[in-house]
Design a protein around this motif. Structure first.
Motif, PDB file in Angstrom:
ATOM      1  N   VAL A  33      23.106  22.073  42.589  1.00 35.05           N
ATOM      2  CA  VAL A  33      22.169  22.372  41.416  1.00 35.05           C
ATOM      3  C   VAL A  33      21.338  22.195  40.707  1.00 35.05           C
ATOM      4  O   VAL A  33      20.373  22.275  40.022  1.00 35.05           O
ATOM      5  N   ILE A  34      21.946  20.507  40.340  1.00 33.90           N
ATOM      6  CA  ILE A  34      21.110  19.887  39.631  1.00 33.90           C
ATOM      7  C   ILE A  34      20.095  19.277  40.291  1.00 33.90           C
ATOM      8  O   ILE A  34      19.162  19.396  39.941  1.00 33.90           O
ATOM      9  N   PHE A  37      17.066  22.320  40.440  1.00 32.31           N
ATOM     10  CA  PHE A  37      16.225  22.052  39.652  1.00 32.31           C
ATOM     11  C   PHE A  37      15.157  21.060  39.582  1.00 32.31           C
ATOM     12  O   PHE A  37      14.583  21.091  39.355  1.00 32.31           O
ATOM     13  N   LEU A  38      15.737  19.504  39.287  1.00 28.01           N
ATOM     14  CA  LEU A  38      14.947  18.639  39.156  1.00 28.01           C
ATOM     15  C   LEU A  38      13.636  19.095  40.496  1.00 28.01           C
ATOM     16  O   LEU A  38      13.254  18.810  40.139  1.00 28.01           O
ATOM     17  N   SER A  39      14.202  19.202  41.331  1.00 30.16           N
ATOM     18  CA  SER A  39      13.299  18.948  43.040  1.00 30.16           C
ATOM     19  C   SER A  39      12.309  20.571  42.244  1.00 30.16           C
ATOM     20  O   SER A  39      11.165  20.142  43.117  1.00 30.16           O
ATOM     21  N   PHE A  40      12.587  21.514  42.310  1.00 29.93           N
ATOM     22  CA  PHE A  40      11.597  22.765  42.133  1.00 29.93           C
ATOM     23  C   PHE A  40      10.905  22.850  40.881  1.00 29.93           C
ATOM     24  O   PHE A  40       9.717  23.078  40.858  1.00 29.93           O
ATOM     25  N   TYR A  41      11.468  21.681  39.300  1.00 33.25           N
ATOM     26  CA  TYR A  41      10.385  21.039  38.895  1.00 33.25           C
ATOM     27  C   TYR A  41       8.972  20.650  39.036  1.00 33.25           C
ATOM     28  O   TYR A  41       8.244  20.756  38.418  1.00 33.25           O
ATOM     29  N   MET A  42       9.879  19.685  39.786  1.00 29.14           N
ATOM     30  CA  MET A  42       8.459  18.195  40.132  1.00 29.14           C
ATOM     31  C   MET A  42       8.127  19.279  41.128  1.00 29.14           C
ATOM     32  O   MET A  42       6.917  19.222  40.999  1.00 29.14           O
ATOM     33  N   ASN A  43       8.346  19.649  42.124  1.00 22.81           N
ATOM     34  CA  ASN A  43       7.451  20.484  43.072  1.00 22.81           C
ATOM     35  C   ASN A  43       5.997  21.756  43.113  1.00 22.81           C
ATOM     36  O   ASN A  43       5.258  21.975  42.964  1.00 22.81           O
ATOM     37  N   TYR A  44       6.716  22.294  41.383  1.00 24.30           N
ATOM     38  CA  TYR A  44       6.397  23.286  41.064  1.00 24.30           C
ATOM     39  C   TYR A  44       5.387  23.562  40.211  1.00 24.30           C
ATOM     40  O   TYR A  44       4.387  24.180  39.566  1.00 24.30           O
ATOM     41  N   GLY A  45       5.571  21.933  39.635  1.00 24.38           N
ATOM     42  CA  GLY A  45       4.944  21.787  37.933  1.00 24.38           C
ATOM     43  C   GLY A  45       4.645  22.464  36.711  1.00 24.38           C
ATOM     44  O   GLY A  45       5.381  23.360  36.401  1.00 24.38           O
ATOM     45  N   GLU A  46       3.615  23.359  36.797  1.00 26.52           N
ATOM     46  CA  GLU A  46       3.228  24.020  36.126  1.00 26.52           C
ATOM     47  C   GLU A  46       3.821  25.705  36.024  1.00 26.52           C
ATOM     48  O   GLU A  46       3.478  26.281  35.727  1.00 26.52           O
ATOM     49  N   TYR A  51       7.994  30.744  39.030  1.00 29.28           N
ATOM     50  CA  TYR A  51       8.839  31.343  40.647  1.00 29.28           C
ATOM     51  C   TYR A  51      10.073  31.339  39.785  1.00 29.28           C
ATOM     52  O   TYR A  51      10.886  31.405  40.984  1.00 29.28           O
ATOM     53  N   ILE A  52      10.258  31.183  39.295  1.00 33.11           N
ATOM     54  CA  ILE A  52      11.854  30.555  38.634  1.00 33.11           C
ATOM     55  C   ILE A  52      13.117  31.433  39.000  1.00 33.11           C
ATOM     56  O   ILE A  52      14.329  31.496  38.990  1.00 33.11           O
ATOM     57  N   ASN A  53      12.483  32.813  38.763  1.00 33.22           N
ATOM     58  CA  ASN A  53      13.602  33.983  38.830  1.00 33.22           C
ATOM     59  C   ASN A  53      13.625  34.033  40.031  1.00 33.22           C
ATOM     60  O   ASN A  53      15.156  34.296  40.653  1.00 33.22           O
ATOM     61  N   SER A  54      13.248  33.778  40.940  1.00 29.25           N
ATOM     62  CA  SER A  54      13.516  33.857  42.594  1.00 29.25           C
ATOM     63  C   SER A  54      14.379  32.686  42.898  1.00 29.25           C
ATOM     64  O   SER A  54      14.785  32.782  43.329  1.00 29.25           O
ATOM     65  N   PHE A  55      14.152  32.243  42.367  1.00 27.99           N
ATOM     66  CA  PHE A  55      14.778  30.486  42.539  1.00 27.99           C
ATOM     67  C   PHE A  55      16.545  30.283  42.468  1.00 27.99           C
ATOM     68  O   PHE A  55      16.791  30.483  42.493  1.00 27.99           O
ATOM     69  N   LEU A  56      16.546  31.326  40.885  1.00 27.55           N
ATOM     70  CA  LEU A  56      17.958  31.611  40.490  1.00 27.55           C
ATOM     71  C   LEU A  56      18.995  32.179  41.097  1.00 27.55           C
ATOM     72  O   LEU A  56      20.060  32.900  40.830  1.00 27.55           O
ATOM     73  N   ILE A  57      17.496  33.221  41.377  1.00 30.51           N
ATOM     74  CA  ILE A  57      18.612  34.708  41.875  1.00 30.51           C
ATOM     75  C   ILE A  57      18.890  34.402  43.602  1.00 30.51           C
ATOM     76  O   ILE A  57      19.778  34.097  43.602  1.00 30.51           O
ATOM     77  N   THR A  58      18.404  33.658  44.206  1.00 26.10           N
ATOM     78  CA  THR A  58      18.412  32.365  45.566  1.00 26.10           C
ATOM     79  C   THR A  58      19.937  31.917  45.293  1.00 26.10           C
ATOM     80  O   THR A  58      20.672  31.646  46.158  1.00 26.10           O
ATOM     81  N   LEU A  59      19.785  31.002  44.430  1.00 25.31           N
ATOM     82  CA  LEU A  59      21.068  30.172  43.964  1.00 25.31           C
ATOM     83  C   LEU A  59      21.695  30.385  43.944  1.00 25.31           C
ATOM     84  O   LEU A  59      22.155  30.088  44.129  1.00 25.31           O
ATOM     85  N   LEU A  63      24.998  29.931  46.770  1.00 28.28           N
ATOM     86  CA  LEU A  63      25.414  28.788  46.131  1.00 28.28           C
ATOM     87  C   LEU A  63      26.879  29.175  44.812  1.00 28.28           C
ATOM     88  O   LEU A  63      27.847  29.312  45.519  1.00 28.28           O
ATOM     89  N   ILE A  64      25.863  29.635  44.697  1.00 32.61           N
ATOM     90  CA  ILE A  64      27.157  30.041  43.435  1.00 32.61           C
ATOM     91  C   ILE A  64      28.413  31.044  43.808  1.00 32.61           C
ATOM     92  O   ILE A  64      29.818  30.563  43.525  1.00 32.61           O
ATOM     93  N   VAL A  65      27.483  32.026  43.681  1.00 29.16           N
ATOM     94  CA  VAL A  65      28.989  33.097  44.030  1.00 29.16           C
ATOM     95  C   VAL A  65      30.138  32.943  45.487  1.00 29.16           C
ATOM     96  O   VAL A  65      31.002  33.033  45.663  1.00 29.16           O
ATOM     97  N   PRO A  66      29.340  32.510  47.082  1.00 28.92           N
ATOM     98  CA  PRO A  66      30.113  31.394  47.425  1.00 28.92           C
ATOM     99  C   PRO A  66      31.492  30.529  47.477  1.00 28.92           C
ATOM    100  O   PRO A  66      32.436  30.784  47.564  1.00 28.92           O
ATOM    101  N   THR A  67      30.932  29.791  46.500  1.00 28.56           N
ATOM    102  CA  THR A  67      31.762  28.471  46.235  1.00 28.56           C
ATOM    103  C   THR A  67      32.609  28.799  44.798  1.00 28.56           C
ATOM    104  O   THR A  67      33.796  29.406  44.082  1.00 28.56           O
ATOM    105  N   LEU A  68      32.511  30.460  43.875  1.00 32.81           N
ATOM    106  CA  LEU A  68      33.447  31.064  43.074  1.00 32.81           C
ATOM    107  C   LEU A  68      34.333  32.005  43.925  1.00 32.81           C
ATOM    108  O   LEU A  68      35.713  31.704  43.331  1.00 32.81           O
TER     109      LEU A  68
END
Length: 90
Positions: A33-34, A37-46, A51-59, A63-68
């Motif tokens: 997750v960490i 987020f860093l990679s997403f912020y660095m790759n998409y810049g401004e 695209y943050i909503n689609s990234f959060l839904i996919t994540l 990732l989060i639901v299967p781990t839980l």
């Protein structure tokens, strides 16, 4: 690289039925997750605000639901299954 090593250790501990597997899985998920987020912020810049909503839904879905769910449905093996055969449990 650390995430890959932790995933391999988690996979090995699954077959040992070790309780450490859950610790490794949770640490790996947190690092993914960490680093995601860093990679997403660095790759998409401004454009990251678009695209943050689609990234959060996919994540969340992949990732989060299967781990839980894995943490919720923990398998606790019997102490010794051979000795437990035929014993009544009320």
């Amino acid at each position: 690289f650390i995430v890959f090593i932790l995933l391999i250790v988690t996979f090995i501990n699954i077959f040992k039925e070790s309780k450490k597997m859950f610790t490794y899985l949770n640490v790996t998920s947190f690092l993914i997750v960490i680093l995601g987020f860093l990679s997403f912020y660095m790759n998409y810049g401004e454009l990251w605000k678009i695209y943050i909503n689609s990234f959060l839904i996919t994540l969340f879905i992949f990732l989060i639901v299967p781990t839980l769910l894995i943490n919720y449905f923990r398998h606790t093996p019997a102490k010794n299954e051979i000795e437990e055969i035929g014993k009544k449990q009320d």
